[in-house]
Design a protein around this motif. Structure first.
Motif, PDB file in Angstrom:
ATOM      1  N   GLY A 130       0.820  -1.205   0.000  1.00 32.10           N
ATOM      2  CA  GLY A 130       0.000   0.000   0.000  1.00 32.10           C
ATOM      3  C   GLY A 130       0.853   1.253   0.000  1.00 32.10           C
ATOM      4  O   GLY A 130       0.777   2.075  -0.913  1.00 32.10           O
ATOM      5  N   ILE A 131       1.697   1.408   1.029  1.00 33.08           N
ATOM      6  CA  ILE A 131       2.602   2.555   1.132  1.00 33.08           C
ATOM      7  C   ILE A 131       4.012   2.055   1.424  1.00 33.08           C
ATOM      8  O   ILE A 131       4.212   1.279   2.367  1.00 33.08           O
ATOM      9  CB  ILE A 131       2.166   3.524   2.238  1.00 33.08           C
ATOM     10  N   GLU A 132       4.969   2.474   0.611  1.00 34.60           N
ATOM     11  CA  GLU A 132       6.387   2.223   0.901  1.00 34.60           C
ATOM     12  C   GLU A 132       7.003   3.548   1.322  1.00 34.60           C
ATOM     13  O   GLU A 132       7.079   4.491   0.537  1.00 34.60           O
ATOM     14  CB  GLU A 132       7.114   1.657  -0.312  1.00 34.60           C
ATOM     15  N   LEU A 133       7.425   3.622   2.575  1.00 42.30           N
ATOM     16  CA  LEU A 133       7.918   4.861   3.162  1.00 42.30           C
ATOM     17  C   LEU A 133       9.379   4.681   3.564  1.00 42.30           C
ATOM     18  O   LEU A 133       9.698   3.840   4.400  1.00 42.30           O
ATOM     19  CB  LEU A 133       7.066   5.226   4.385  1.00 42.30           C
ATOM     20  N   TRP A 134      10.259   5.480   2.979  1.00 47.09           N
ATOM     21  CA  TRP A 134      11.678   5.406   3.320  1.00 47.09           C
ATOM     22  C   TRP A 134      11.966   6.288   4.523  1.00 47.09           C
ATOM     23  O   TRP A 134      11.346   7.339   4.714  1.00 47.09           O
ATOM     24  CB  TRP A 134      12.536   5.805   2.124  1.00 47.09           C
ATOM     25  N   SER A 135      12.910   5.852   5.331  1.00 45.49           N
ATOM     26  CA  SER A 135      13.181   6.520   6.610  1.00 45.49           C
ATOM     27  C   SER A 135      13.745   7.925   6.434  1.00 45.49           C
ATOM     28  O   SER A 135      13.777   8.698   7.388  1.00 45.49           O
ATOM     29  CB  SER A 135      14.160   5.679   7.440  1.00 45.49           C
ATOM     30  N   ASN A 136      14.189   8.285   5.218  1.00 46.04           N
ATOM     31  CA  ASN A 136      14.670   9.652   4.987  1.00 46.04           C
ATOM     32  C   ASN A 136      13.518  10.618   4.711  1.00 46.04           C
ATOM     33  O   ASN A 136      13.742  11.775   4.346  1.00 46.04           O
ATOM     34  CB  ASN A 136      15.681   9.685   3.840  1.00 46.04           C
ATOM     35  N   SER A 137      12.292  10.161   4.867  1.00 48.59           N
ATOM     36  CA  SER A 137      11.106  11.022   4.745  1.00 48.59           C
ATOM     37  C   SER A 137      10.515  11.235   6.128  1.00 48.59           C
ATOM     38  O   SER A 137      10.215  10.270   6.840  1.00 48.59           O
ATOM     39  CB  SER A 137      10.072  10.373   3.822  1.00 48.59           C
ATOM     40  N   ASN A 138      10.310  12.482   6.512  1.00 42.72           N
ATOM     41  CA  ASN A 138       9.876  12.790   7.868  1.00 42.72           C
ATOM     42  C   ASN A 138       8.742  13.821   7.866  1.00 42.72           C
ATOM     43  O   ASN A 138       8.506  14.529   6.891  1.00 42.72           O
ATOM     44  CB  ASN A 138      11.049  13.336   8.698  1.00 42.72           C
ATOM     45  N   SER A 139       8.052  13.845   9.013  1.00 35.72           N
ATOM     46  CA  SER A 139       7.011  14.846   9.289  1.00 35.72           C
ATOM     47  C   SER A 139       5.814  14.719   8.355  1.00 35.72           C
ATOM     48  O   SER A 139       5.143  15.701   8.055  1.00 35.72           O
ATOM     49  CB  SER A 139       7.593  16.265   9.211  1.00 35.72           C
ATOM     50  N   GLN A 140       5.547  13.491   7.859  1.00 42.64           N
ATOM     51  CA  GLN A 140       4.300  13.238   7.149  1.00 42.64           C
ATOM     52  C   GLN A 140       3.181  12.948   8.149  1.00 42.64           C
ATOM     53  O   GLN A 140       3.436  12.394   9.219  1.00 42.64           O
ATOM     54  CB  GLN A 140       4.434  12.046   6.209  1.00 42.64           C
ATOM     55  N   VAL A 141       1.957  13.262   7.781  1.00 42.43           N
ATOM     56  CA  VAL A 141       0.779  12.902   8.562  1.00 42.43           C
ATOM     57  C   VAL A 141      -0.089  11.986   7.721  1.00 42.43           C
ATOM     58  O   VAL A 141      -0.457  12.328   6.590  1.00 42.43           O
ATOM     59  CB  VAL A 141      -0.021  14.148   8.987  1.00 42.43           C
ATOM     60  N   PHE A 142      -0.421  10.811   8.291  1.00 44.74           N
ATOM     61  CA  PHE A 142      -1.299   9.849   7.633  1.00 44.74           C
ATOM     62  C   PHE A 142      -2.566   9.710   8.479  1.00 44.74           C
ATOM     63  O   PHE A 142      -2.492   9.305   9.644  1.00 44.74           O
ATOM     64  CB  PHE A 142      -0.625   8.478   7.522  1.00 44.74           C
ATOM     65  N   THR A 143      -3.727  10.027   7.895  1.00 44.84           N
ATOM     66  CA  THR A 143      -4.958   9.924   8.670  1.00 44.84           C
ATOM     67  C   THR A 143      -6.139   9.596   7.753  1.00 44.84           C
ATOM     68  O   THR A 143      -6.192  10.040   6.606  1.00 44.84           O
ATOM     69  CB  THR A 143      -5.233  11.221   9.452  1.00 44.84           C
ATOM     70  N   ARG A 144      -7.052   8.777   8.289  1.00 43.01           N
ATOM     71  CA  ARG A 144      -8.296   8.368   7.628  1.00 43.01           C
ATOM     72  C   ARG A 144      -8.055   7.636   6.307  1.00 43.01           C
ATOM     73  O   ARG A 144      -8.945   7.595   5.441  1.00 43.01           O
ATOM     74  CB  ARG A 144      -9.220   9.570   7.397  1.00 43.01           C
ATOM     75  N   ASN A 145      -6.894   7.047   6.110  1.00 46.28           N
ATOM     76  CA  ASN A 145      -6.657   6.226   4.933  1.00 46.28           C
ATOM     77  C   ASN A 145      -7.219   4.826   5.162  1.00 46.28           C
ATOM     78  O   ASN A 145      -7.198   4.315   6.283  1.00 46.28           O
ATOM     79  CB  ASN A 145      -5.159   6.155   4.630  1.00 46.28           C
ATOM     80  N   ASN A 146      -7.681   4.208   4.104  1.00 45.34           N
ATOM     81  CA  ASN A 146      -8.307   2.896   4.188  1.00 45.34           C
ATOM     82  C   ASN A 146      -7.399   1.857   3.519  1.00 45.34           C
ATOM     83  O   ASN A 146      -7.180   1.905   2.306  1.00 45.34           O
ATOM     84  CB  ASN A 146      -9.674   2.933   3.492  1.00 45.34           C
ATOM     85  N   PHE A 147      -6.869   0.917   4.315  1.00 48.06           N
ATOM     86  CA  PHE A 147      -6.014  -0.154   3.806  1.00 48.06           C
ATOM     87  C   PHE A 147      -6.843  -1.437   3.728  1.00 48.06           C
ATOM     88  O   PHE A 147      -7.342  -1.927   4.741  1.00 48.06           O
ATOM     89  CB  PHE A 147      -4.808  -0.361   4.719  1.00 48.06           C
ATOM     90  N   ASP A 148      -6.979  -1.982   2.523  1.00 48.24           N
ATOM     91  CA  ASP A 148      -7.891  -3.105   2.324  1.00 48.24           C
ATOM     92  C   ASP A 148      -7.261  -4.151   1.408  1.00 48.24           C
ATOM     93  O   ASP A 148      -7.054  -3.915   0.219  1.00 48.24           O
ATOM     94  CB  ASP A 148      -9.201  -2.583   1.717  1.00 48.24           C
ATOM     95  N   ARG A 149      -6.927  -5.304   1.981  1.00 45.86           N
ATOM     96  CA  ARG A 149      -6.473  -6.484   1.249  1.00 45.86           C
ATOM     97  C   ARG A 149      -5.236  -6.238   0.384  1.00 45.86           C
ATOM     98  O   ARG A 149      -5.087  -6.765  -0.711  1.00 45.86           O
ATOM     99  CB  ARG A 149      -7.607  -7.058   0.399  1.00 45.86           C
ATOM    100  N   ASN A 150      -4.314  -5.416   0.869  1.00 50.44           N
ATOM    101  CA  ASN A 150      -2.994  -5.323   0.255  1.00 50.44           C
ATOM    102  C   ASN A 150      -2.136  -6.486   0.758  1.00 50.44           C
ATOM    103  O   ASN A 150      -2.340  -6.989   1.859  1.00 50.44           O
ATOM    104  CB  ASN A 150      -2.330  -3.999   0.630  1.00 50.44           C
ATOM    105  N   ASN A 151      -1.150  -6.903  -0.021  1.00 48.89           N
ATOM    106  CA  ASN A 151      -0.240  -7.929   0.486  1.00 48.89           C
ATOM    107  C   ASN A 151       0.518  -7.414   1.708  1.00 48.89           C
ATOM    108  O   ASN A 151       0.768  -8.163   2.646  1.00 48.89           O
ATOM    109  CB  ASN A 151       0.736  -8.359  -0.605  1.00 48.89           C
ATOM    110  N   ALA A 152       0.890  -6.157   1.682  1.00 51.34           N
ATOM    111  CA  ALA A 152       1.433  -5.474   2.858  1.00 51.34           C
ATOM    112  C   ALA A 152       0.848  -4.071   2.848  1.00 51.34           C
ATOM    113  O   ALA A 152       0.967  -3.354   1.852  1.00 51.34           O
ATOM    114  CB  ALA A 152       2.957  -5.433   2.817  1.00 51.34           C
ATOM    115  N   ASP A 153       0.200  -3.679   3.934  1.00 47.79           N
ATOM    116  CA  ASP A 153      -0.447  -2.367   3.953  1.00 47.79           C
ATOM    117  C   ASP A 153       0.571  -1.237   3.886  1.00 47.79           C
ATOM    118  O   ASP A 153       0.389  -0.273   3.135  1.00 47.79           O
ATOM    119  CB  ASP A 153      -1.305  -2.219   5.219  1.00 47.79           C
TER     120      ASP A 153
END
Length: 434
Positions: free
Chosen positions: A294-317
């Motif tokens: 669903g989301i691949e987030l690298w550790s060199n990315s900071n200060s993101q806000v994730f809210t009200r997202n819907n994760f449904d039947r991904n192999n990895a959310d």
């Protein structure tokens, strides 16, 4: 008589190569040359051969069957005057030599306030190319197809915009080109209602700020949209689907800042959303359905806000690559929908305990990106579960307020829980009142 014959012979010779394009053009060029500024040229439903330079503010309107056929040596139409309008015609046959001083296109625009509407562009290197002084253009309802060559890299883009801004790209359809839309140093644009399929990147976007992308569809490409080195963008109500391949993605945010990704659909991509070297962005109200990740987030990315997202039947959310990162998976008591079992005894739509989501896949991807080739394999599921049980150094996503879907009836797991509580209550009552 001999002198007269010699003069006639000279007049019949081909024009010298140094003469202007205006005198070398075909029938449409002669119509443009004779038109008054501000007038409208109405074309018949037939072919007009030859390349054309439009050097005055006029409108050219075609109809069904109108074709501007270039000679495969240059731009079919080159617009160098402001406030030109071109509508309802097919434009074919640009030059395709990549070694020329300017990359050639069906329509090349180097003047402001140009309108291109209901055009069909095919058999061109670039479909439409805007640069330099081409500000405040409107491109609407155009259909652009690529060259049908073996290599996408051997052809141009559907729409290319370089060093100009304030454009509107509305309800266009692009397929089979190198990139669907390519932007470089182009700000304050509106990109709405476009459909892009079977290209390398549906949207390739670099060094451009303050743009809005809404209600676009990026489907069946190597990459849906690539946002790089840009700031203050809004991507809302777009669809990123069926972008498949070992390195494919629905949307990539790289080297960017303050990107707002809201209410988009990420369906059946290898990676839904890929974030690297990006800060201070908001990811909210999106749906991630049946993606490899669903989301691949690298550790060199900071200060993101994730809210009200819907994760449904991904192999990895969601996976974190490169270790822990400083991002927030909830805001003001509102987290995300994770589609995992959870208790909600007070029925307020928020799980009673925080969710800690662990994945070993991020570490595997960091070591070898070929892991994506096996993302759908049952072996990968076993690998994930085994590491979640026994490994203690996995990057963890913590959502303190995971959301639960409200369906109008209690989840199935509440039935046995209710029976258990009722039984326990009955036993307790019998013991107190023997």
């Amino acid at each position: 008589m001999k002198r007269m014959a010699a003069l006639l012979t000279l007049l019949s010779l081909p024009l010298a190569s140094g003469q202007t394009a205006s005198t070398q053009g075909g029938e449409l060029q002669r119509l443009v040359d004779s038109a008054a500024p501000g007038s409208t040229i109405r074309l018949e439903g037939r072919a007009y051969n030859g390349n054309t330079v439009i050097n005055k503010s006029i409108s050219i309107v075609g109809q069904a069957g109108t074709v501007l056929q270039g000679d495969h040596t240059s731009n079919v139409v080159r617009i160098v005057a402001p406030k030109v309008s071109l509508s309802t015609m097919t434009i074919r046959g640009s030059g395709k030599d990549r070694n020329t001083s300017e990359e050639q296109a069906g329509v090349r625009v180097i003047a402001p306030e140009v309108t291109l509407k209901n055009l069909v562009l095919a058999d061109n290197f670039h479909g439409i190319h805007l640069n330099g002084e081409a500000g405040s253009a409107t491109i609407e309802g155009c259909t652009i197809t690529g060259l049908n060559v073996a290599s996408q890299g051997a052809q141009g883009n559907g729409i290319t915009i370089i060093r100009s801004g304030n454009h509107k790209l509305l309800n266009n359809t692009i397929s089979g080109t190198r990139d669907g839309m390519f932007f470089e140093y182009s700000s304050n644009d509106e990109i709405r209602g476009n459909r892009i399929t079977h290209v390398r990147y549906g949207l390739h976007y670099m060094y451009s700020d303050d743009n809005v992308f809404t209600h676009n569809s990026f489907s069946g490409n190597m990459g849906g949209a690539a946002i790089m080195h840009s700031e203050r963008l809004t991507l809302e109500n777009n669809e990123f689907s069926f972008n498949q391949g070992s390195r494919s993605f629905g949307l990539i945010l790289q080297g960017s800042r303050n990107i707002h990704v809201k209410n988009n659909a990420f369906h059946l991509n290898q990676r839904g959303l890929y974030i690297e070297q990006t800060v201070q962005s908001r990811i909210e109200d999106n749906t991630f359905f049946r993606n490899g990740v669903g989301i691949e987030l690298w550790s060199n990315s900071n200060s993101q806000v994730f809210t009200r997202n819907n994760f449904d039947r991904n192999n990895a959310d969601a996976v974190i690559v490169g270790g822990e990162s400083n991002n927030q998976w909830f805001e003001n008591g509102v987290g995300n929908y994770w589609n995992q079992p959870a208790l909600d005894l007070d029925q307020n739509g928020i799980a009673d305990a925080p969710l800690k989501y662990q994945s070993a896949l991020g570490r595997l991807i960091e070591q070898n990106e070929l892991a994506y080739l096996f993302i759908s394999s049952p072996a990968m599921t076993i690998y994930e579960k085994t590491n979640q049980l026994f490994a203690h150094d996995l990057a963890v996503i913590t959502d303190n307020y995971p959301l639960l879907h409200r369906t109008g009836r209690p989840p199935l797991w509440t039935v046995p829980l209710a029976l258990l509580l009722a039984t326990a209550g009955g036993i307790y009552a019998l013991r107190r009142n023997p």
